[in-house]
Design a protein around this motif. Structure first.
Motif, PDB file in Angstrom:
ATOM      1  N   GLU A 111       0.853  -1.180   0.000  1.00  0.00           N
ATOM      2  CA  GLU A 111       0.000   0.000   0.000  1.00  0.00           C
ATOM      3  C   GLU A 111       0.893   1.235   0.000  1.00  0.00           C
ATOM      4  O   GLU A 111       1.918   1.272   0.682  1.00  0.00           O
ATOM      5  CB  GLU A 111      -0.860  -0.045   1.264  1.00  0.00           C
ATOM      6  N   ILE A 112       0.507   2.262  -0.739  1.00  0.00           N
ATOM      7  CA  ILE A 112       1.308   3.485  -0.801  1.00  0.00           C
ATOM      8  C   ILE A 112       1.257   4.206   0.543  1.00  0.00           C
ATOM      9  O   ILE A 112       0.175   4.489   1.070  1.00  0.00           O
ATOM     10  CB  ILE A 112       0.818   4.421  -1.914  1.00  0.00           C
TER      11      ILE A 112
ATOM     12  N   PHE B  77      -3.586  12.149  -2.216  1.00  0.00           N
ATOM     13  CA  PHE B  77      -4.627  11.308  -2.806  1.00  0.00           C
ATOM     14  C   PHE B  77      -4.140   9.897  -3.106  1.00  0.00           C
ATOM     15  O   PHE B  77      -4.940   8.984  -3.275  1.00  0.00           O
ATOM     16  CB  PHE B  77      -5.167  11.947  -4.092  1.00  0.00           C
ATOM     17  N   LEU B  78      -2.826   9.713  -3.187  1.00  0.00           N
ATOM     18  CA  LEU B  78      -2.271   8.395  -3.518  1.00  0.00           C
ATOM     19  C   LEU B  78      -2.152   7.487  -2.300  1.00  0.00           C
ATOM     20  O   LEU B  78      -2.066   6.263  -2.445  1.00  0.00           O
ATOM     21  CB  LEU B  78      -0.885   8.548  -4.159  1.00  0.00           C
ATOM     22  N   LEU B  79      -2.152   8.079  -1.114  1.00  0.00           N
ATOM     23  CA  LEU B  79      -1.975   7.290   0.106  1.00  0.00           C
ATOM     24  C   LEU B  79      -3.020   6.175   0.188  1.00  0.00           C
ATOM     25  O   LEU B  79      -4.209   6.402  -0.014  1.00  0.00           O
ATOM     26  CB  LEU B  79      -2.061   8.182   1.342  1.00  0.00           C
ATOM     27  N   GLY B  80      -2.557   4.954   0.444  1.00  0.00           N
ATOM     28  CA  GLY B  80      -3.448   3.806   0.598  1.00  0.00           C
ATOM     29  C   GLY B  80      -3.729   3.056  -0.690  1.00  0.00           C
ATOM     30  O   GLY B  80      -4.302   1.963  -0.650  1.00  0.00           O
ATOM     31  N   MET B  81      -3.331   3.618  -1.835  1.00  0.00           N
ATOM     32  CA  MET B  81      -3.575   2.913  -3.101  1.00  0.00           C
ATOM     33  C   MET B  81      -2.564   1.781  -3.277  1.00  0.00           C
ATOM     34  O   MET B  81      -1.512   1.746  -2.637  1.00  0.00           O
ATOM     35  CB  MET B  81      -3.508   3.884  -4.284  1.00  0.00           C
ATOM     36  N   ARG B  82      -2.904   0.831  -4.144  1.00  0.00           N
ATOM     37  CA  ARG B  82      -2.053  -0.337  -4.429  1.00  0.00           C
ATOM     38  C   ARG B  82      -1.886  -0.481  -5.932  1.00  0.00           C
ATOM     39  O   ARG B  82      -2.665   0.059  -6.712  1.00  0.00           O
ATOM     40  CB  ARG B  82      -2.701  -1.601  -3.891  1.00  0.00           C
ATOM     41  N   ALA B  83      -0.880  -1.254  -6.326  1.00  0.00           N
ATOM     42  CA  ALA B  83      -0.643  -1.538  -7.740  1.00  0.00           C
ATOM     43  C   ALA B  83      -1.914  -2.114  -8.358  1.00  0.00           C
ATOM     44  O   ALA B  83      -2.606  -2.924  -7.742  1.00  0.00           O
ATOM     45  CB  ALA B  83       0.523  -2.510  -7.905  1.00  0.00           C
ATOM     46  N   GLY B  84      -2.215  -1.658  -9.567  1.00  0.00           N
ATOM     47  CA  GLY B  84      -3.396  -2.127 -10.273  1.00  0.00           C
ATOM     48  C   GLY B  84      -4.604  -1.229 -10.089  1.00  0.00           C
ATOM     49  O   GLY B  84      -5.573  -1.341 -10.841  1.00  0.00           O
ATOM     50  N   GLN B  85      -4.559  -0.333  -9.116  1.00  0.00           N
ATOM     51  CA  GLN B  85      -5.690   0.566  -8.897  1.00  0.00           C
ATOM     52  C   GLN B  85      -5.586   1.791  -9.797  1.00  0.00           C
ATOM     53  O   GLN B  85      -4.493   2.239 -10.156  1.00  0.00           O
ATOM     54  CB  GLN B  85      -5.758   1.024  -7.443  1.00  0.00           C
TER      55      GLN B  85
END
Length: 146
Positions: A6-7, A52-60
């Motif tokens: 997770e970012i 806004f990127l916090l918590g995102m993962r690869a593929g999202q």
């Protein structure tokens, strides 16, 4: 890179992005070229964009709007300067839209955009070109490494 990561601040992130203005004009994009690789928090991106990127993962993939406060701020009338034409080399081609590099007294280089000129003076805008705009940011996370 770990697809489940997770970012977070300090994550190494690879992504594709497109930034458009309120009217749909594309301001910048990595699509069709090399993805952007950076470490979240290293200054590559504005903090307002990074949040806004916090918590995102690869593929999202996500789309969000960034207000001027979160982005490049509002336009500042005091950042527009009228300068004597004689301050510029005589052979320098000047026209509205031309970006000129200036060196500050501290030795930093800053760009300014020529907005108007005549035989005696040149008007230069030192505002960021995206200042005052709400930016629509579309991202696709390709990889994340903690």
């Amino acid at each position: 890179m770990n697809p489940a990561a997770e970012i977070t601040r300090g994550s190494h992130v690879r992504l594709h992005y497109t930034i458009t203005l309120e009217d749909g004009t594309e301001a910048d994009s990595s699509r069709g070229g090399e993805p952007l690789d950076f470490v979240l928090g290293d200054g590559t991106m504005l903090e307002g964009l990074e949040d806004f990127l916090l918590g995102m993962r690869a593929g999202q993939r996500a789309a969000y709007s960034v207000s001027p406060e979160q982005g490049f701020g509002y336009r500042d009338a005091e950042a527009v300067h009228v300068m004597p034409r004689s301050d510029f080399p005589a052979e320098m081609e000047l026209a509205p839209g031309v970006i000129v590099a200036f060196t500050t007294p501290a030795g930093d280089e800053v760009p300014g955009t020529v907005t108007a000129l005549d035989e005696t003076q040149v008007t230069v805008d030192f505002n960021h070109p995206l200042a005052g705009h709400t930016l629509n940011f579309d991202v696709e996370i390709l990889a994340v490494q903690a």
